[in-house]
Write a protein that holds these residues in place. Structure first.
Motif, mmCIF file in Angstrom:
data_model
loop_
_atom_site.group_PDB
_atom_site.id
_atom_site.type_symbol
_atom_site.label_atom_id
_atom_site.label_comp_id
_atom_site.label_asym_id
_atom_site.label_seq_id
_atom_site.Cartn_x
_atom_site.Cartn_y
_atom_site.Cartn_z
ATOM 1 N N ARG A 80 2.829 -0.955 5.643
ATOM 2 C CA ARG A 80 0.631 -0.238 5.444
ATOM 3 C C ARG A 80 0.573 0.002 6.929
ATOM 4 N NH1 ARG A 80 -0.991 -2.642 0.871
ATOM 5 N NH2 ARG A 80 -2.220 -1.137 1.043
ATOM 6 N N ARG A 81 1.342 1.493 7.160
ATOM 7 C CA ARG A 81 0.927 2.277 8.747
ATOM 8 C C ARG A 81 -0.365 3.324 7.994
ATOM 9 N NH1 ARG A 81 3.804 5.003 12.187
ATOM 10 N NH2 ARG A 81 2.820 5.963 14.013
ATOM 11 N N SER A 82 -1.428 3.829 9.077
ATOM 12 C CA SER A 82 -1.812 5.115 9.062
ATOM 13 C C SER A 82 -2.385 4.880 10.340
ATOM 14 C CB SER A 82 -2.969 5.075 7.928
ATOM 15 O OG SER A 82 -3.922 5.597 8.650
ATOM 16 N N GLU A 83 -1.445 6.229 10.732
ATOM 17 C CA GLU A 83 -2.153 6.690 11.805
ATOM 18 C C GLU A 83 -3.470 7.164 12.447
ATOM 19 O OE1 GLU A 83 0.437 8.720 14.821
ATOM 20 O OE2 GLU A 83 1.520 9.446 12.506
ATOM 21 N N ALA A 84 -3.958 7.156 11.122
ATOM 22 C CA ALA A 84 -5.537 8.100 11.262
ATOM 23 C C ALA A 84 -6.751 7.004 10.915
ATOM 24 C CB ALA A 84 -5.601 9.104 9.682
ATOM 25 N N LEU A 85 -6.168 5.881 10.424
ATOM 26 C CA LEU A 85 -6.909 4.542 10.154
ATOM 27 C C LEU A 85 -6.026 3.723 11.681
ATOM 28 C CD1 LEU A 85 -7.191 3.871 6.780
ATOM 29 C CD2 LEU A 85 -8.256 4.938 7.479
ATOM 30 N N ASN A 86 -5.178 4.188 12.506
ATOM 31 C CA ASN A 86 -4.851 3.410 13.342
ATOM 32 C C ASN A 86 -4.356 1.786 12.457
ATOM 33 O OD1 ASN A 86 -4.106 2.128 16.428
ATOM 34 N ND2 ASN A 86 -5.979 1.348 16.593
ATOM 35 N N GLN A 87 -3.966 2.033 11.154
ATOM 36 C CA GLN A 87 -3.628 0.402 10.844
ATOM 37 C C GLN A 87 -2.394 0.446 10.792
ATOM 38 O OE1 GLN A 87 -5.202 -0.636 7.280
ATOM 39 N NE2 GLN A 87 -8.005 -0.099 8.420
ATOM 40 N N GLU A 88 -1.661 -0.235 10.884
ATOM 41 C CA GLU A 88 -0.208 -1.499 10.839
ATOM 42 C C GLU A 88 0.035 -2.743 10.793
ATOM 43 O OE1 GLU A 88 1.534 0.736 13.508
ATOM 44 O OE2 GLU A 88 1.461 -1.233 15.188
ATOM 45 N N THR A 89 1.266 -2.838 10.103
ATOM 46 C CA THR A 89 1.558 -4.021 10.188
ATOM 47 C C THR A 89 3.304 -4.735 11.334
ATOM 48 O OG1 THR A 89 0.166 -4.581 8.410
ATOM 49 C CG2 THR A 89 2.166 -6.450 9.124
ATOM 50 N N LEU A 90 3.170 -4.282 11.580
ATOM 51 C CA LEU A 90 4.346 -5.064 12.731
ATOM 52 C C LEU A 90 5.077 -5.780 12.551
ATOM 53 C CD1 LEU A 90 5.805 -3.409 15.191
ATOM 54 C CD2 LEU A 90 4.399 -4.739 16.320
ATOM 55 N N SER A 124 5.915 -15.629 6.081
ATOM 56 C CA SER A 124 4.641 -14.596 4.864
ATOM 57 C C SER A 124 2.805 -14.888 5.337
ATOM 58 C CB SER A 124 4.886 -16.107 3.707
ATOM 59 O OG SER A 124 5.845 -15.879 3.182
ATOM 60 N N ALA A 125 1.967 -13.991 5.078
ATOM 61 C CA ALA A 125 1.011 -13.567 5.777
ATOM 62 C C ALA A 125 -0.237 -12.772 4.473
ATOM 63 C CB ALA A 125 1.306 -13.095 6.751
ATOM 64 N N ARG A 126 -1.314 -12.955 4.505
ATOM 65 C CA ARG A 126 -2.186 -12.256 4.041
ATOM 66 C C ARG A 126 -2.041 -11.222 4.637
ATOM 67 N NH1 ARG A 126 -4.839 -14.171 -0.810
ATOM 68 N NH2 ARG A 126 -5.382 -11.555 -1.016
ATOM 69 N N ILE A 127 -2.507 -10.133 4.360
ATOM 70 C CA ILE A 127 -2.627 -8.151 5.891
ATOM 71 C C ILE A 127 -4.132 -7.651 4.099
ATOM 72 C CG2 ILE A 127 -0.931 -9.276 6.305
ATOM 73 C CD1 ILE A 127 0.668 -6.683 4.511
ATOM 74 N N TYR A 128 -4.966 -7.333 4.965
ATOM 75 C CA TYR A 128 -5.549 -6.964 4.138
ATOM 76 C C TYR A 128 -6.496 -5.228 5.086
ATOM 77 C CZ TYR A 128 -7.059 -11.601 2.395
ATOM 78 O OH TYR A 128 -6.855 -12.266 2.318
ATOM 79 N N PRO A 129 -5.075 -4.875 4.334
ATOM 80 C CA PRO A 129 -5.339 -2.821 5.183
ATOM 81 C C PRO A 129 -6.094 -2.133 3.603
ATOM 82 C CG PRO A 129 -2.892 -3.028 3.859
ATOM 83 C CD PRO A 129 -3.803 -4.521 3.407
ATOM 84 N N ASP A 130 -6.340 -1.047 4.493
ATOM 85 C CA ASP A 130 -7.304 0.529 3.669
ATOM 86 C C ASP A 130 -6.216 0.834 2.808
ATOM 87 O OD1 ASP A 130 -8.195 3.296 2.924
ATOM 88 O OD2 ASP A 130 -9.926 2.364 3.563
ATOM 89 N N GLN A 131 -6.507 1.192 1.398
ATOM 90 C CA GLN A 131 -5.737 2.156 0.830
ATOM 91 C C GLN A 131 -4.727 2.952 0.891
ATOM 92 O OE1 GLN A 131 -9.004 1.822 -2.268
ATOM 93 N NE2 GLN A 131 -7.509 1.781 -3.851
ATOM 94 N N ALA A 132 -5.189 3.932 2.033
ATOM 95 C CA ALA A 132 -4.813 4.861 2.726
ATOM 96 C C ALA A 132 -3.349 4.269 3.365
ATOM 97 C CB ALA A 132 -5.563 5.552 3.183
ATOM 98 N N ALA A 133 -3.686 3.230 3.947
ATOM 99 C CA ALA A 133 -2.100 2.936 4.841
ATOM 100 C C ALA A 133 -0.904 2.004 4.229
ATOM 101 C CB ALA A 133 -2.507 1.326 5.754
ATOM 102 N N ASN A 134 -0.355 2.941 3.584
ATOM 103 C CA ASN A 134 0.383 3.094 3.187
ATOM 104 C C ASN A 134 1.631 3.556 3.981
ATOM 105 O OD1 ASN A 134 -0.334 2.503 0.473
ATOM 106 N ND2 ASN A 134 -0.809 4.100 -0.322
ATOM 107 N N GLY A 135 2.082 4.054 4.895
ATOM 108 C CA GLY A 135 3.386 4.333 5.319
ATOM 109 C C GLY A 135 4.436 3.281 5.966
ATOM 110 N N ILE A 136 5.470 3.976 6.208
ATOM 111 C CA ILE A 136 6.810 2.832 6.849
ATOM 112 C C ILE A 136 7.108 4.016 7.664
ATOM 113 C CG2 ILE A 136 8.792 2.036 6.223
ATOM 114 C CD1 ILE A 136 7.869 1.768 3.212
ATOM 115 N N SER A 137 7.343 2.992 8.771
ATOM 116 C CA SER A 137 8.409 3.625 9.578
ATOM 117 C C SER A 137 8.813 2.409 10.822
ATOM 118 C CB SER A 137 7.444 4.294 11.083
ATOM 119 O OG SER A 137 6.104 3.308 11.743
#
Length: 507
Positions: free
Chosen positions: A393-403, A462-475
């Motif tokens: 759930r990664r987006s570089e532009a939004l600085n979002q990711e679950t690690l 297990s966790a709830r996470i709340y990313p932006d819709q645009a945070a869809n990347g995988i790396s």
């Protein structure tokens, strides 16, 4: 069977409240695709997980008037396969003197062609909800598995036993059959606030006899044992508990409350369970009040609340809160429970992508893969790397990711949601060993959740996470060279949808 009009009217009023809010809920981009949640408003503990007439029924704690915890009703869904679920009418509403302030958690069992639910009736006797309460155990019965009537003999357990047992905190009955008789374990605490479980016996589900304090805290297992569940699995007797108030030990027990199990042997004559150490069932942020059944194939299946008390829930602003984990199969290996997703979830797979023997050093992004509802299977060979992992759930532009990051020097896998978007932050770790220098992960991502199954079920996070819709990347990343021996990814179809609270199918 005579219909209790007062009870039915309370259910119908709640249904009207839900109907008025379904549209707002269904438009939320955090709305989950393949996890059970309410049609609207609040959900917590799974209740009454059972089979009836060759279908699966799951009830849950439900407040149908707001997205906050409140007077508890029992919501209800059913399924033929544990994957596709349909919403049914609310099963229980607080309507009697003994459950006026809530139909709290409980369980269900099929008997003589009827579905019986045993639940806790809660009444507040003052302003302090920790001390001013009266809890009794109550019974309701259904001919069709949908419409329930509370029996006239309620409560069937009027009060906690005498002695050192706390008189007020007495809740969450889990019933099972052994031989020709019925047994029930109830969550409790001592008068000096040590968690314990009480064992009861019955011939007919109506008249219950207290047997013994089945098991109790050794002083380190919290002040209250909520939502107990007992079962026999692969030659072992298992008591699952959700202890409140356990003190953290290093990286463990960092959540407000915990959920796990103790294992031993129950003496059905004395009512005593002689048990070994407490083990967690999930090392993540959001897992509580698990309940199990033996399914129609003979497997032991578990579902839990995918949330945590007092945790921030951003979905509340859209008039819903809480969800359930995906169903998980339990097996025993080397005296420990393994937890894995049920195989039926393969029905949801589409758009398969597979890579083999991909070398990663530094960072590797799969630009051609993006999604917000999917499953991943990956086998990572660590080689000489000391730190490696993946970002979802990664987006570089939004600085979002679950690690997800593995530290080989500490033998720890970290789940970090500091940059997961809205909602709660923090990190959790699980002690994880590599096998043949490999780490095996099976990961389920939904619109606002992540469930990570580690090394074929040895650990889960297990966790709830709340990313932006645009945070869809995988790396993937590593400090030195690693190899992705196998990387498979599937989009997962929707299996839970807003349905009809009149009981029609939501599929």
């Amino acid at each position: 069977m005579v219909i209790d009009r007062r009870h039915q009217e309370a259910i119908e009023l709640a249904a009207q409240s839900i109907r008025q809010n379904v549209k707002k809920v269904s438009g939320d981009h955090w709305r989950l695709n393949y996890h059970i949640s309410t049609e609207a408003f609040w959900m917590n503990d799974p209740n009454g997980f059972s089979t009836f007439k060759n279908e699966y029924h799951l009830f849950y704690q439900h407040h149908p008037y707001s997205a906050e915890w409140g007077p508890m009703f029992w919501g209800h869904v059913k399924s033929k396969d544990l994957v596709f679920w349909e919403h049914l009418p609310i099963a229980l509403a607080p309507s009697e003197e003994y459950d006026l302030d809530g139909c709290f958690s409980g369980s269900a069992i099929e008997k003589d062609g009827f579905l019986y639910v045993l639940y806790t009736g809660n009444v507040w006797t003052g302003n302090d909800q920790d001390t001013d309460l009266r809890q009794t155990q109550c019974l309701a019965v259904s001919e069709d598995g949908i419409h329930f009537n509370k029996i006239n003999q309620n409560p069937v357990m009027l009060s906690a036993p005498k002695g050192e047992i706390h008189p007020h905190h007495f809740r969450d009955p889990k019933v099972w059959k052994h031989g020709d008789d019925y047994y029930c374990v109830v969550g409790s605490r001592t008068k000096d606030h040590q968690g314990q479980a009480l064992l009861y016996h019955s011939k007919d589900l109506m008249d219950w006899e207290f047997m013994n304090v089945m098991a109790k805290s050794d002083g380190k297992l919290g002040y209250m044992w909520e939502c107990p569940d007992f079962f026999h699995l692969d030659g072992h007797d298992i008591l699952m508990i959700s202890p409140q108030g356990m003190e953290p030990v290093d990286d463990l027990y960092q959540n407000l409350h915990q959920a796990g199990y103790i294992q031993g042997k129950l003496d059905y004559e004395t009512g005593l369970l002689h048990y070994r150490n407490f083990q967690l069932l999930d090392y993540g942020f959001d897992f509580y009040a698990p309940q199990t059944i033996q399914d129609l194939k003979g497997r032991r299946i578990m579902i839990a609340w995918l949330a945590m008390w007092e945790s921030e829930m951003p979905e509340q602003k859209n008039n819903w809160a809480g969800a359930m984990t995906i169903p998980r199969e339990l097996t025993v290996q080397d005296n420990k429970i393994l937890v894995n997703p049920i195989s039926e979830f393969e029905k949801l797979r589409e758009n398969a992508v597979q890579y083999t023997n991909i070398t990663v050093e530094g960072e590797h992004t799969f630009h051609q893969i993006s999604s917000d509802s999917y499953e991943i299977e990956v086998i990572i060979e660590a080689q000489a790397s000391l730190t490696f992992g993946m970002k979802v759930r990664r987006s570089e532009a939004l600085n979002q990711e679950t690690l997800l990051m593995y530290d080989r020097t500490e033998s720890l896998l970290e789940l970090n949601r500091d940059r997961s978007g809205s909602g709660p932050k923090g990190r959790r770790v699980a002690p994880v060993k590599l096998y043949d220098n490999k780490l095996c992960l099976r990961i389920f991502i939904d619109k606002s959740s992540i469930e990570v199954f580690i090394n074929h079920g040895e650990k889960v996070m297990s966790a709830r996470i709340y990313p932006d819709q645009a945070a869809n990347g995988i790396s993937f990343f590593s400090d030195k060279k690693i190899t992705l021996i196998k990387f498979q990814k599937w989009d997962l179809n929707k299996s839970i949808s807003i349905g009809s609270i009149e009981g029609n199918s939501s599929r």
